[in-house]
Scaffold this motif. Structure first.
Motif, PDB file in Angstrom:
ATOM      1  N   ASP A  60       0.810  -1.220   0.000  1.00 38.77           N
ATOM      2  CA  ASP A  60       0.000   0.000   0.000  1.00 38.77           C
ATOM      3  C   ASP A  60       0.841   1.267   0.000  1.00 38.77           C
ATOM      4  OD1 ASP A  60      -2.507  -0.932  -0.283  1.00 38.77           O
ATOM      5  OD2 ASP A  60      -2.858  -1.206   1.866  1.00 38.77           O
ATOM      6  N   ILE A  61       1.992   1.194  -0.615  1.00 34.37           N
ATOM      7  CA  ILE A  61       2.836   2.387  -0.707  1.00 34.37           C
ATOM      8  C   ILE A  61       2.543   3.085  -2.026  1.00 34.37           C
ATOM      9  CG2 ILE A  61       5.224   3.225  -0.873  1.00 34.37           C
ATOM     10  CD1 ILE A  61       6.001   0.867   0.945  1.00 34.37           C
ATOM     11  N   ASP A  62       2.276   4.368  -1.952  1.00 29.91           N
ATOM     12  CA  ASP A  62       2.016   5.174  -3.146  1.00 29.91           C
ATOM     13  C   ASP A  62       3.226   5.094  -4.081  1.00 29.91           C
ATOM     14  OD1 ASP A  62       0.471   7.752  -4.339  1.00 29.91           O
ATOM     15  OD2 ASP A  62       2.655   8.041  -4.439  1.00 29.91           O
ATOM     16  N   PRO A  63       3.009   4.959  -5.397  1.00 32.68           N
ATOM     17  CA  PRO A  63       4.154   4.793  -6.309  1.00 32.68           C
ATOM     18  C   PRO A  63       5.185   5.928  -6.248  1.00 32.68           C
ATOM     19  CG  PRO A  63       2.071   5.003  -7.527  1.00 32.68           C
ATOM     20  CD  PRO A  63       1.727   4.787  -6.096  1.00 32.68           C
ATOM     21  N   ILE A  64       4.712   7.165  -6.070  1.00 32.76           N
ATOM     22  CA  ILE A  64       5.689   8.264  -6.008  1.00 32.76           C
ATOM     23  C   ILE A  64       6.528   8.155  -4.742  1.00 32.76           C
ATOM     24  CG2 ILE A  64       5.955  10.772  -5.808  1.00 32.76           C
ATOM     25  CD1 ILE A  64       3.580  11.044  -7.714  1.00 32.76           C
ATOM     26  N   GLY A 120       7.681 -12.822 -14.818  1.00 37.41           N
ATOM     27  CA  GLY A 120       6.962 -13.165 -16.036  1.00 37.41           C
ATOM     28  C   GLY A 120       6.812 -11.982 -16.974  1.00 37.41           C
ATOM     29  N   VAL A 121       6.058 -12.209 -18.073  1.00 34.21           N
ATOM     30  CA  VAL A 121       5.986 -11.181 -19.107  1.00 34.21           C
ATOM     31  C   VAL A 121       4.694 -10.356 -19.033  1.00 34.21           C
ATOM     32  CG1 VAL A 121       7.488 -12.378 -20.725  1.00 34.21           C
ATOM     33  CG2 VAL A 121       5.025 -12.851 -20.721  1.00 34.21           C
ATOM     34  N   ASP A 122       3.866 -10.625 -18.003  1.00 39.90           N
ATOM     35  CA  ASP A 122       2.586  -9.900 -17.906  1.00 39.90           C
ATOM     36  C   ASP A 122       2.802  -8.410 -17.668  1.00 39.90           C
ATOM     37  OD1 ASP A 122       1.459 -12.336 -18.146  1.00 39.90           O
ATOM     38  OD2 ASP A 122       1.068 -12.593 -15.999  1.00 39.90           O
ATOM     39  N   GLN A 123       1.821  -7.630 -18.131  1.00 40.21           N
ATOM     40  CA  GLN A 123       1.842  -6.198 -17.844  1.00 40.21           C
ATOM     41  C   GLN A 123       1.497  -5.955 -16.379  1.00 40.21           C
ATOM     42  OE1 GLN A 123      -0.763  -4.119 -20.532  1.00 40.21           O
ATOM     43  NE2 GLN A 123       0.921  -3.821 -21.972  1.00 40.21           N
ATOM     44  N   ARG A 124       2.159  -4.973 -15.782  1.00 37.96           N
ATOM     45  CA  ARG A 124       1.907  -4.643 -14.375  1.00 37.96           C
ATOM     46  C   ARG A 124       1.431  -3.208 -14.250  1.00 37.96           C
ATOM     47  NH1 ARG A 124       1.875  -9.663 -12.212  1.00 37.96           N
ATOM     48  NH2 ARG A 124       3.600 -10.839 -13.132  1.00 37.96           N
ATOM     49  N   THR A 125       0.543  -2.984 -13.307  1.00 36.42           N
ATOM     50  CA  THR A 125       0.065  -1.621 -13.060  1.00 36.42           C
ATOM     51  C   THR A 125       0.086  -1.332 -11.567  1.00 36.42           C
ATOM     52  OG1 THR A 125      -2.175  -2.462 -12.965  1.00 36.42           O
ATOM     53  CG2 THR A 125      -1.454  -1.513 -15.065  1.00 36.42           C
ATOM     54  N   VAL A 126      -0.031  -0.070 -11.221  1.00 35.21           N
ATOM     55  CA  VAL A 126      -0.100   0.292  -9.801  1.00 35.21           C
ATOM     56  C   VAL A 126      -1.399   1.047  -9.521  1.00 35.21           C
ATOM     57  CG1 VAL A 126       2.352   0.381  -9.266  1.00 35.21           C
ATOM     58  CG2 VAL A 126       1.254   2.355 -10.334  1.00 35.21           C
ATOM     59  N   GLN A 127      -1.726   1.159  -8.242  1.00 34.77           N
ATOM     60  CA  GLN A 127      -2.908   1.886  -7.810  1.00 34.77           C
ATOM     61  C   GLN A 127      -2.500   3.155  -7.074  1.00 34.77           C
ATOM     62  OE1 GLN A 127      -5.917   0.625  -8.624  1.00 34.77           O
ATOM     63  NE2 GLN A 127      -4.730  -1.045  -9.580  1.00 34.77           N
ATOM     64  N   ALA A 128      -3.269   4.219  -7.300  1.00 31.92           N
ATOM     65  CA  ALA A 128      -3.111   5.428  -6.494  1.00 31.92           C
ATOM     66  C   ALA A 128      -4.359   6.262  -6.711  1.00 31.92           C
ATOM     67  CB  ALA A 128      -1.873   6.215  -6.911  1.00 31.92           C
ATOM     68  N   GLY A 209      11.217   5.885 -12.863  1.00 27.57           N
ATOM     69  CA  GLY A 209      10.616   4.571 -13.096  1.00 27.57           C
ATOM     70  C   GLY A 209       9.246   4.466 -12.436  1.00 27.57           C
ATOM     71  N   ALA A 210       9.117   5.093 -11.275  1.00 27.48           N
ATOM     72  CA  ALA A 210       7.818   5.119 -10.606  1.00 27.48           C
ATOM     73  C   ALA A 210       6.814   5.905 -11.456  1.00 27.48           C
ATOM     74  CB  ALA A 210       7.958   5.742  -9.216  1.00 27.48           C
ATOM     75  N   LEU A 211       7.277   7.004 -12.052  1.00 30.45           N
ATOM     76  CA  LEU A 211       6.397   7.790 -12.923  1.00 30.45           C
ATOM     77  C   LEU A 211       5.955   6.952 -14.126  1.00 30.45           C
ATOM     78  CD1 LEU A 211       8.009  11.360 -13.077  1.00 30.45           C
ATOM     79  CD2 LEU A 211       6.259  10.480 -11.532  1.00 30.45           C
ATOM     80  N   LEU A 212       6.895   6.169 -14.640  1.00 30.77           N
ATOM     81  CA  LEU A 212       6.604   5.349 -15.823  1.00 30.77           C
ATOM     82  C   LEU A 212       5.423   4.417 -15.569  1.00 30.77           C
ATOM     83  CD1 LEU A 212       7.322   4.302 -18.660  1.00 30.77           C
ATOM     84  CD2 LEU A 212       9.022   2.809 -17.607  1.00 30.77           C
ATOM     85  N   ILE A 213       5.431   3.744 -14.428  1.00 30.20           N
ATOM     86  CA  ILE A 213       4.352   2.780 -14.162  1.00 30.20           C
ATOM     87  C   ILE A 213       3.060   3.495 -13.741  1.00 30.20           C
ATOM     88  CG2 ILE A 213       4.843   2.275 -11.719  1.00 30.20           C
ATOM     89  CD1 ILE A 213       4.402  -0.741 -12.506  1.00 30.20           C
ATOM     90  N   ILE A 214       3.184   4.763 -13.349  1.00 26.16           N
ATOM     91  CA  ILE A 214       1.977   5.563 -13.106  1.00 26.16           C
ATOM     92  C   ILE A 214       1.327   5.908 -14.446  1.00 26.16           C
ATOM     93  CG2 ILE A 214       1.149   7.840 -12.368  1.00 26.16           C
ATOM     94  CD1 ILE A 214       3.271   7.710 -10.129  1.00 26.16           C
TER      95      ILE A 214
END
Ligand SMILES: Nc1ncnc2c1ncn2[C@@H]1O[C@H](COP(=O)(O)OP(=O)(O)O)[C@@H](O)[C@H]1O
Ligand SMILES: [Mg+2]
Lengths: 290, 244
Positions: A60-64, A120-128, A209-214
């Motif tokens: 539950d850590i914010d990506p930024i 693995g090769v799956d796409q990953r996303t984050v929540q915020a 990199g955190a911005l990228l996944i955001i």
């Protein structure tokens, strides 16, 4: 097909995207632009940081926030990478550039393979809270995650510009690329300065990199899409110019978004290479190179 | 409060090129010593040996500071700077894309120098008012004379006690050469410096010298204990005074 409204949409979004491009390129602007290190592993490190943010998201850590948390570890990683590069290639002189290129390609490859094997090769996303919503700017709907990336990008460029111009180490970092031997006469150790600078460049990648996944879902081979973009921005900026990086990022962002809106997504990846070739052909010292 | 530099029997090579051959030079506290020689005779190499940039293959380089001896042939350049030695290198070697003030600030990179940065910056601007006027200008866009002033100012920012100057006259008009040499003398008095200056320009260099050496093919060909001794020397007459 063409409408002024669409164009305005594209420009506003393009500026946002462009600032994000600047943020993901600014580390390279230091490592390649200022230090002359052929760091083609930069986009792979970016993706590595995205995975780090994704992993920390489980807590539950914010990506930024995650980006900031990863900074010290990435700093150390950068120091280690530079040290290895210096001891094995740079110190030996002449063809350090070409063989260093092979070294950093190797690093990029290893990072990619490790990520694939582990996650693995799956796409990953984050929540915020700012992901998935959008706001209106100049009557254009802009995704909130772009705004978040935009704000962080501006602050990052500003912080680095200040650091490089107002601190002793910052000035030494800019000087080391211009005349290493002269810097030694000032009582500074150029290798130590470069190592520190490469550490900072890599620490900045943690946040980028955190911005990228955001901004977009991340997969192990996403670094390939950013090789052209990041090098395009850094070369267009004029090697080592931080404010130039911001402007160059915006130019690329706007160009990509316009082409994407007018001609379709399949053209977008070609934009960065086209711009890169144009710059190299017309103004090789970059827009802000002196 | 004593300072003494003694290079003894220094040999230095670049691959097969023998640049210094048993060169011995001493500089006593408060002196201005000149190292005279035409192009390619090893002046810069000796300067680089003193700064730890080129390592001698034989001989010793000792700096005595307040009773403690330091082996300059082994110390890294950073530490030599820390001992109070500064070099104004041949060709200035400024950071062209940094501003005048940024160049000066870099001269005070070492922690010990940072404490006195405000004082030293004020001194540098007082000594060279043109640098104050142009503090925000890029160093690379200044004229040769201004760049030489900046190079000297930058060296002074580390609060040195021993100032090494390598061919300050290179690329300057005769009038500027004369002004630069006079300035070095002035700064030396003001800051209580000890100076070792390499020069090709015999007439200008001896104006401020207490004594000097003539270097030929990496060897000290003559040591003049006074300026008069230098002026009456045969090698000097041959090389500089058109006689012999
Ligand atoms: N980096 C170098 N590599 C090879 N030879 C050099 C180098 N620097 C100087 N030399 C040679 O060493 C000799 C002394 O040079 P230098 O110390 O620069 O003389 P000076 O300063 O009196 O002009 C010359 O023969 C010069 O060609
Ligand atoms: Mg020379």
């Amino acid at each position: 097909m063409f409408s002024l409204e669409l164009l305005l949409d594209a420009v506003v979004l393009g500026v946002m995207v462009g600032c994000f491009y600047a943020a993901v390129s600014i580390g390279l602007s230091i490592s390649f632009g200022l230090l002359d290190v052929p760091n083609v592993a930069h986009p792979a490190l970016l993706v590595l940081a995205s995975y780090g943010a994704w992993l920390l998201g489980d807590f539950d850590i914010d990506p930024i926030v995650a980006g900031f948390i990863m900074m010290p570890a990435f700093f150390l990683l950068g120091v280690m990478l530079y040290r290895t590069y210096h001891e094995t290639f740079e110190k030996r002189g002449s063809d350090a550039g070409v063989r260093g290129l092979a070294f950093f390609f190797g690093i990029a490859f290893i990072i990619e393979v490790v990520i694939i094997m582990r996650f693995g090769v799956d796409q990953r996303t984050v929540q915020a809270f700012y992901i998935g919503k959008s706001i209106e700017i100049l009557e254009v709907r802009i995704p909130m995650r772009m705004v978040a990336a935009f704000v962080v990008a501006i602050l990052l460029s500003l912080a680095l510009t200040l650091y490089l111009s107002k601190t002793f180490l910052g000035r030494a970092i800019r000087a080391v690329a211009q005349d290493e031997a002269a810097l030694r006469l000032m009582g500074a150790n150029p290798v130590a300065i470069k190592q520190w600078a490469f550490g900072i460049a890599t620490a900045v990648v943690a946040l980028a990199g955190a911005l990228l996944i955001i901004v977009q879902p991340v997969e192990p081979t996403l670094d390939r899409a950013y090789i052209g973009r990041t090098f395009c921005v850094v070369v267009m900026a004029g090697l080592g110019s931080m404010s130039g990086t911001l402007v160059a990022g915006i130019i690329l962002g706007v160009a990509e978004t316009i082409v994407l809106t007018m001609f379709g997504a399949s053209w977008a990846p070609a934009i960065s290479f086209t711009l890169l070739l144009l710059v190299l052909g017309i103004r090789p010292q970059g827009l802000f190179g002196r | 409060m004593a300072l003494r530099l003694a290079a003894t029997g220094v040999d230095a090579r670049y691959g097969a090129v023998r640049a210094l051959n048993g060169a011995s030079v001493t500089v006593e506290d408060g002196e201005t010593v000149v190292l005279l020689g035409t192009n390619g005779n090893g002046k810069s190499t000796l300067m680089k040996c003193l700064m730890g940039i080129v390592r001698p293959v034989a001989g010793s380089i000792e700096l005595e500071v307040d009773g403690t001896r330091h082996d300059l042939a082994r110390l890294p350049t950073e530490e030599i700077v820390g001992l109070g030695v500064a070099l104004v290198p041949e060709g200035r070697r400024l950071f062209p894309k940094l501003t005048v003030e940024e160049n000066l600030m870099l001269g005070a990179f070492r922690k010990s120098a940072r404490a006195q940065i405000a004082t030293n910056l004020a001194f540098a601007y007082e000594a060279f008012p043109v640098l104050a006027e142009r503090r925000r200008q890029l160093a690379g866009t200044m004229s040769g004379g201004q760049q030489q002033m900046l190079a000297i100012g930058r060296a002074l920012m580390s609060s040195p006690r021993l100032l090494l100057v390598d061919e300050p006259s290179v690329g300057l008009s005769p009038l500027l050469v004369s002004q630069t040499i006079t300035k070095i003398e002035e700064l030396k008095k003001k800051f209580g410096l000890t100076v070792l200056m390499a020069e090709q320009n015999f007439h200008q260099a001896v104006r401020i010298a207490d004594r000097g050496y003539i270097i030929v093919h990496g060897e000290i060909a003559f040591e003049g204990k006074t300026v008069a001794e230098l002026q009456s020397n045969e090698i000097v007459k041959q090389l500089y005074l058109g006689g012999g």
